[in-house]
Design a protein around this motif. Structure first.
Motif, PDB file in Angstrom:
ATOM      1  N   SER A 366       0.833  -1.195   0.000  1.00 27.90           N
ATOM      2  CA  SER A 366       0.000   0.000   0.000  1.00 27.90           C
ATOM      3  C   SER A 366       0.868   1.246   0.000  1.00 27.90           C
ATOM      4  O   SER A 366       2.092   1.178   0.172  1.00 27.90           O
ATOM      5  CB  SER A 366      -0.901   0.003   1.230  1.00 27.90           C
ATOM      6  N   ALA A 367       0.223   2.396  -0.136  1.00 29.69           N
ATOM      7  CA  ALA A 367       0.952   3.673  -0.110  1.00 29.69           C
ATOM      8  C   ALA A 367       1.710   3.836   1.196  1.00 29.69           C
ATOM      9  O   ALA A 367       2.874   4.273   1.214  1.00 29.69           O
ATOM     10  CB  ALA A 367      -0.026   4.826  -0.327  1.00 29.69           C
ATOM     11  N   GLY A 368       1.055   3.492   2.313  1.00 31.08           N
ATOM     12  CA  GLY A 368       1.715   3.627   3.609  1.00 31.08           C
ATOM     13  C   GLY A 368       2.881   2.669   3.753  1.00 31.08           C
ATOM     14  O   GLY A 368       3.915   3.017   4.339  1.00 31.08           O
ATOM     15  N   ASN A 369       2.735   1.441   3.228  1.00 36.98           N
ATOM     16  CA  ASN A 369       3.851   0.492   3.258  1.00 36.98           C
ATOM     17  C   ASN A 369       5.063   1.049   2.529  1.00 36.98           C
ATOM     18  O   ASN A 369       6.206   0.912   2.979  1.00 36.98           O
ATOM     19  CB  ASN A 369       3.453  -0.823   2.580  1.00 36.98           C
ATOM     20  N   LYS A 370       4.813   1.688   1.383  1.00 35.63           N
ATOM     21  CA  LYS A 370       5.914   2.215   0.579  1.00 35.63           C
ATOM     22  C   LYS A 370       6.603   3.385   1.274  1.00 35.63           C
ATOM     23  O   LYS A 370       7.833   3.491   1.249  1.00 35.63           O
ATOM     24  CB  LYS A 370       5.404   2.619  -0.802  1.00 35.63           C
ATOM     25  N   VAL A 371       5.823   4.238   1.902  1.00 40.30           N
ATOM     26  CA  VAL A 371       6.426   5.334   2.673  1.00 40.30           C
ATOM     27  C   VAL A 371       7.315   4.766   3.773  1.00 40.30           C
ATOM     28  O   VAL A 371       8.359   5.329   4.107  1.00 40.30           O
ATOM     29  CB  VAL A 371       5.334   6.243   3.261  1.00 40.30           C
ATOM     30  N   GLY A 372       6.905   3.618   4.334  1.00 40.73           N
ATOM     31  CA  GLY A 372       7.681   2.984   5.391  1.00 40.73           C
ATOM     32  C   GLY A 372       8.875   2.190   4.910  1.00 40.73           C
ATOM     33  O   GLY A 372       9.622   1.652   5.731  1.00 40.73           O
ATOM     34  N   GLY A 373       9.060   2.066   3.585  1.00 42.41           N
ATOM     35  CA  GLY A 373      10.270   1.428   3.076  1.00 42.41           C
ATOM     36  C   GLY A 373      10.071   0.153   2.293  1.00 42.41           C
ATOM     37  O   GLY A 373      11.038  -0.386   1.736  1.00 42.41           O
ATOM     38  N   LEU A 374       8.840  -0.364   2.212  1.00 40.34           N
ATOM     39  CA  LEU A 374       8.590  -1.587   1.443  1.00 40.34           C
ATOM     40  C   LEU A 374       8.329  -1.240  -0.019  1.00 40.34           C
ATOM     41  O   LEU A 374       7.604  -0.288  -0.314  1.00 40.34           O
ATOM     42  CB  LEU A 374       7.398  -2.346   2.020  1.00 40.34           C
ATOM     43  N   THR A 375       8.885  -2.030  -0.936  1.00 42.56           N
ATOM     44  CA  THR A 375       8.826  -1.696  -2.349  1.00 42.56           C
ATOM     45  C   THR A 375       7.949  -2.642  -3.158  1.00 42.56           C
ATOM     46  O   THR A 375       7.140  -2.208  -3.970  1.00 42.56           O
ATOM     47  CB  THR A 375      10.247  -1.686  -2.946  1.00 42.56           C
ATOM     48  N   THR A 376       8.101  -3.960  -2.959  1.00 35.38           N
ATOM     49  CA  THR A 376       7.345  -4.956  -3.735  1.00 35.38           C
ATOM     50  C   THR A 376       6.615  -5.896  -2.793  1.00 35.38           C
ATOM     51  O   THR A 376       6.959  -6.017  -1.609  1.00 35.38           O
ATOM     52  CB  THR A 376       8.278  -5.789  -4.628  1.00 35.38           C
ATOM     53  N   ILE A 377       5.630  -6.614  -3.334  1.00 39.29           N
ATOM     54  CA  ILE A 377       4.923  -7.606  -2.530  1.00 39.29           C
ATOM     55  C   ILE A 377       5.872  -8.730  -2.116  1.00 39.29           C
ATOM     56  O   ILE A 377       5.705  -9.343  -1.051  1.00 39.29           O
ATOM     57  CB  ILE A 377       3.698  -8.166  -3.280  1.00 39.29           C
ATOM     58  N   LEU A 378       6.888  -9.005  -2.932  1.00 35.51           N
ATOM     59  CA  LEU A 378       7.856 -10.033  -2.556  1.00 35.51           C
ATOM     60  C   LEU A 378       8.561  -9.649  -1.261  1.00 35.51           C
ATOM     61  O   LEU A 378       8.699 -10.467  -0.341  1.00 35.51           O
ATOM     62  CB  LEU A 378       8.890 -10.224  -3.669  1.00 35.51           C
ATOM     63  N   GLU A 379       8.988  -8.412  -1.171  1.00 31.50           N
ATOM     64  CA  GLU A 379       9.670  -7.937   0.030  1.00 31.50           C
ATOM     65  C   GLU A 379       8.730  -7.963   1.232  1.00 31.50           C
ATOM     66  O   GLU A 379       9.103  -8.386   2.332  1.00 31.50           O
ATOM     67  CB  GLU A 379      10.189  -6.515  -0.203  1.00 31.50           C
ATOM     68  N   LYS A 380       7.494  -7.507   1.016  1.00 29.41           N
ATOM     69  CA  LYS A 380       6.519  -7.494   2.103  1.00 29.41           C
ATOM     70  C   LYS A 380       6.221  -8.902   2.590  1.00 29.41           C
ATOM     71  O   LYS A 380       6.168  -9.170   3.801  1.00 29.41           O
ATOM     72  CB  LYS A 380       5.240  -6.805   1.636  1.00 29.41           C
ATOM     73  N   SER A 381       6.023  -9.841   1.652  1.00 27.43           N
ATOM     74  CA  SER A 381       5.680 -11.214   2.015  1.00 27.43           C
ATOM     75  C   SER A 381       6.807 -11.902   2.766  1.00 27.43           C
ATOM     76  O   SER A 381       6.562 -12.642   3.727  1.00 27.43           O
ATOM     77  CB  SER A 381       5.329 -12.018   0.759  1.00 27.43           C
ATOM     78  N   LEU A 382       8.041 -11.674   2.341  1.00 30.67           N
ATOM     79  CA  LEU A 382       9.173 -12.310   2.998  1.00 30.67           C
ATOM     80  C   LEU A 382       9.268 -11.887   4.458  1.00 30.67           C
ATOM     81  O   LEU A 382       9.651 -12.680   5.325  1.00 30.67           O
ATOM     82  CB  LEU A 382      10.474 -11.974   2.256  1.00 30.67           C
ATOM     83  N   GLY A 383       8.916 -10.641   4.737  1.00 33.50           N
ATOM     84  CA  GLY A 383       8.885 -10.190   6.122  1.00 33.50           C
ATOM     85  C   GLY A 383       7.662 -10.694   6.853  1.00 33.50           C
ATOM     86  O   GLY A 383       7.715 -10.996   8.049  1.00 33.50           O
ATOM     87  N   ALA A 384       6.532 -10.803   6.147  1.00 29.68           N
ATOM     88  CA  ALA A 384       5.276 -11.191   6.794  1.00 29.68           C
ATOM     89  C   ALA A 384       5.299 -12.625   7.304  1.00 29.68           C
ATOM     90  O   ALA A 384       4.747 -12.927   8.367  1.00 29.68           O
ATOM     91  CB  ALA A 384       4.116 -11.002   5.825  1.00 29.68           C
ATOM     92  N   VAL A 385       5.927 -13.543   6.558  1.00 31.69           N
ATOM     93  CA  VAL A 385       5.905 -14.952   6.972  1.00 31.69           C
ATOM     94  C   VAL A 385       6.717 -15.174   8.241  1.00 31.69           C
ATOM     95  O   VAL A 385       6.557 -16.208   8.904  1.00 31.69           O
ATOM     96  CB  VAL A 385       6.407 -15.900   5.857  1.00 31.69           C
ATOM     97  N   ALA A 386       7.552 -14.205   8.610  1.00 30.43           N
ATOM     98  CA  ALA A 386       8.336 -14.352   9.839  1.00 30.43           C
ATOM     99  C   ALA A 386       7.443 -14.433  11.072  1.00 30.43           C
ATOM    100  O   ALA A 386       7.872 -14.943  12.118  1.00 30.43           O
ATOM    101  CB  ALA A 386       9.321 -13.184   9.978  1.00 30.43           C
ATOM    102  N   LYS A 387       6.199 -13.938  10.965  1.00 33.11           N
ATOM    103  CA  LYS A 387       5.267 -14.031  12.098  1.00 33.11           C
ATOM    104  C   LYS A 387       5.017 -15.481  12.480  1.00 33.11           C
ATOM    105  O   LYS A 387       4.611 -15.766  13.611  1.00 33.11           O
ATOM    106  CB  LYS A 387       3.929 -13.375  11.756  1.00 33.11           C
TER     107      LYS A 387
END
Length: 521
Positions: A366-387
């Motif tokens: 999302s827009a807020g994710n990108k402002v926070g430093g995330l660029t692609t869904i791949l990057e977001k997902s790799l961090g998300a599965v750590a939960k």
């Protein structure tokens, strides 16, 4: 995921960046860095302004080359990127690459604790275990939402403190309403999901009793909901009626209030007792993610999940579009090829679903994710599965399907947090843990929700909404393991009745959002 490595202490820029893996092509800024700043640990000079949580190239990257973070591909360079430059949406794009699903190669025996941890839970007569003791007012259709809220509002402690004065063991009366129930195919997937969700809430252990209110002529008849869940009217546990049969709005509200008064007597008999942590079922959520989510709060929650599983408990990872690109990390932990294939089948369903609707799975972050430093869904997902920690993936469920397995499981859902968590609670989650880097305000009645802040500035700015600060991982003042233990202990305390921040603010009723799929007519 191992603990991150910080810049060399003693240098002018100690703790200025985090390197997550020796093979990574980027490091992550822990604070805003201006052009010309030297990063001694990387022998690197920053070129341009780098916001906190954003990526810096540690080598020259040629246009078309893959870029790695977490030692995983997060995208391809859209243009040549010089060493020291900001790596973000202006020069990094989605990558289409094959992934080795390697079913089960990383599964390993779970190191169960000898004497499991305990919490103060509520055991229902049928053996189910609750973390809260509510009476619920549910609706079959949007048309009965107003009367349902009016019934519940009569018992609000902040408005009518006398209404529950004689029932100290009852946490409250809550109405969970929605905008669905009519204009949908009577035999389609949409109504099946809605009924499965409502039935899951109707039988949720955190409800001592449930009152179902309908209009009377809706497509989603209350009888169909009860049949879908194998339920029936069972005084005082489950009651139902409609506006049309009751004679209109005023009479319906009066009738509902009278029914709830009857339910309160039985609900107030509930008491807490020491119970093993194996009865805790945690839904894992992340919302308003940033560049720190996959470094601090998500792996901290993962460490807490490992402890919960080792104590016999259950954790539910969801948000299928936000594991896309990282699903291979989960299939490697699957206890069988069958379980791994179930996950891939849900990914394939989403790819087809998006294609049919002219969308794409890479429309995130999302827009807020990108402002926070995330660029692609791949990057977001790799961090998300750590939960999900590091234990085996033991089962995969569809949205709102009852979770019966113990351990780490996956439930299919959209990435939209209220919709995803609604499915998890319908599946049986009696606690939610929610990580955020941007500052999500959220609750999920009847299950309490704990919020984990990814960074210290967020904690300091919005401590009113956050339950714990995981920013010490970024600051270098705390480890993932230390904070994972603290979060696990917080789970036990919250499950024992200690209110979360979101509960203190009254969040939870408006966040009930069943997943709507299919045609609306």
């Amino acid at each position: 995921m191992s603990s991150p490595t910080l810049a060399t202490p003693g240098s002018a820029t100690a703790h200025a960046v985090i390197r997550l893996h020796p093979n990574d092509d980027v490091v992550i800024a822990t604070r805003q860095l201006v052009s010309g700043t030297r990063i001694d640990a990387e022998d690197l000079v920053v070129s341009g302004l780098i916001p906190p949580g954003h990526k810096i190239a540690t080598r020259a990257i040629t246009k078309g080359e893959p870029v790695k973070r977490y030692n995983q591909i997060i995208g391809v360079a859209r243009e040549n990127i010089a060493r020291g430059q900001h790596v973000h949406v202006q020069n990094l794009g989605m990558a289409d690459f094959s992934r080795d699903h390697a079913f089960g190669v990383d599964q390993h025996p779970t190191a169960y604790t000898g004497e499991p941890a305990h919490f103060m839970g509520i055991r229902r007569d049928d053996g189910r275990v609750a973390t809260r003791n509510y009476i619920g007012v549910l609706t079959s259709v949007n048309c009965s939402a107003t009367v349902a809220r009016a019934i519940a509002d009569h018992f609000r402690r902040d408005v009518h403190p006398e209404a529950l004065a004689d029932f100290p063991n009852v946490d409250g009366v809550i109405a969970l309403t929605h905008g669905l129930g009519c204009g949908i195919d009577m035999q389609g997937e949409g109504i099946r999901i809605l009924r499965r969700t409502l039935a899951g809430y109707a039988m949720h252990p955190n409800f001592a009793s449930v009152l179902f209110v309908g209009l009377g002529c809706e497509t989603n008849q209350i009888g169909g909901v009860l049949e879908a869940g194998g339920l029936r009217d069972d005084k005082p546990r489950l009651r139902s009626f409609t506006i049309q049969d009751s004679g209109g709005t005023r009479k319906t509200i009066e009738h509902g209030i009278a029914m709830v008064r009857e339910m309160l007597v039985d609900a107030n008999r509930a008491t807490r007792e020491p119970l093993p942590a194996s009865h805790i079922v945690v839904g894992l959520q992340c919302g308003g993610s940033d560049g720190y989510s996959g470094i601090s709060a998500n792996p901290v929650l993962g460490a807490a999940v490992d402890r919960l599983v080792q104590n016999g408990g259950t954790a539910i990872l969801s948000e299928t579009p936000e594991v896309y690109g990282a699903e291979h990390l989960l299939t490697r932990r699957a206890v069988s090829r069958e379980v791994g294939e179930k996950l891939l089948a849900r990914i394939a369903w989403w790819q087809d679903y998006c294609e049919r609707n002219g969308a794409a799975l890479d429309n995130n972050p999302s827009a807020g994710n990108k402002v926070g430093g995330l660029t692609t869904i791949l990057e977001k997902s790799l961090g998300a599965v750590a939960k999900g920690g590091t234990t085996n993936l033991v089962e995969v469920y569809e949205y709102a399907q009852p979770v019966t397995a113990k351990g780490f499981v996956f439930m299919d859902s959209p990435g939209y947090d209220p919709m995803s968590a609604t499915g998890q609670v319908a599946s049986g989650a009696n606690l939610i843990c929610f990580t955020t880097g941007r500052g999500s305000a959220y609750g999920c009645a009847p299950s309490p929700s704990l919020k984990l802040a990814t960074n210290t500035p967020l904690w300091e700015r919005q401590e009113d909404d956050m339950d714990i600060n995981c920013g010490g991982v970024i600051d270098g003042t705390a480890s993932i393991n230390e904070l994972g233990e603290a979060v696990f202990r917080m789970m036990l305390d919250c499950a024992s009745g200690k209110p979360s921040k979101s509960e203190l603010h009254g969040y939870g009723q408006n966040e009930f959002v069943p997943w709507q799929v299919g045609v609306v007519t």
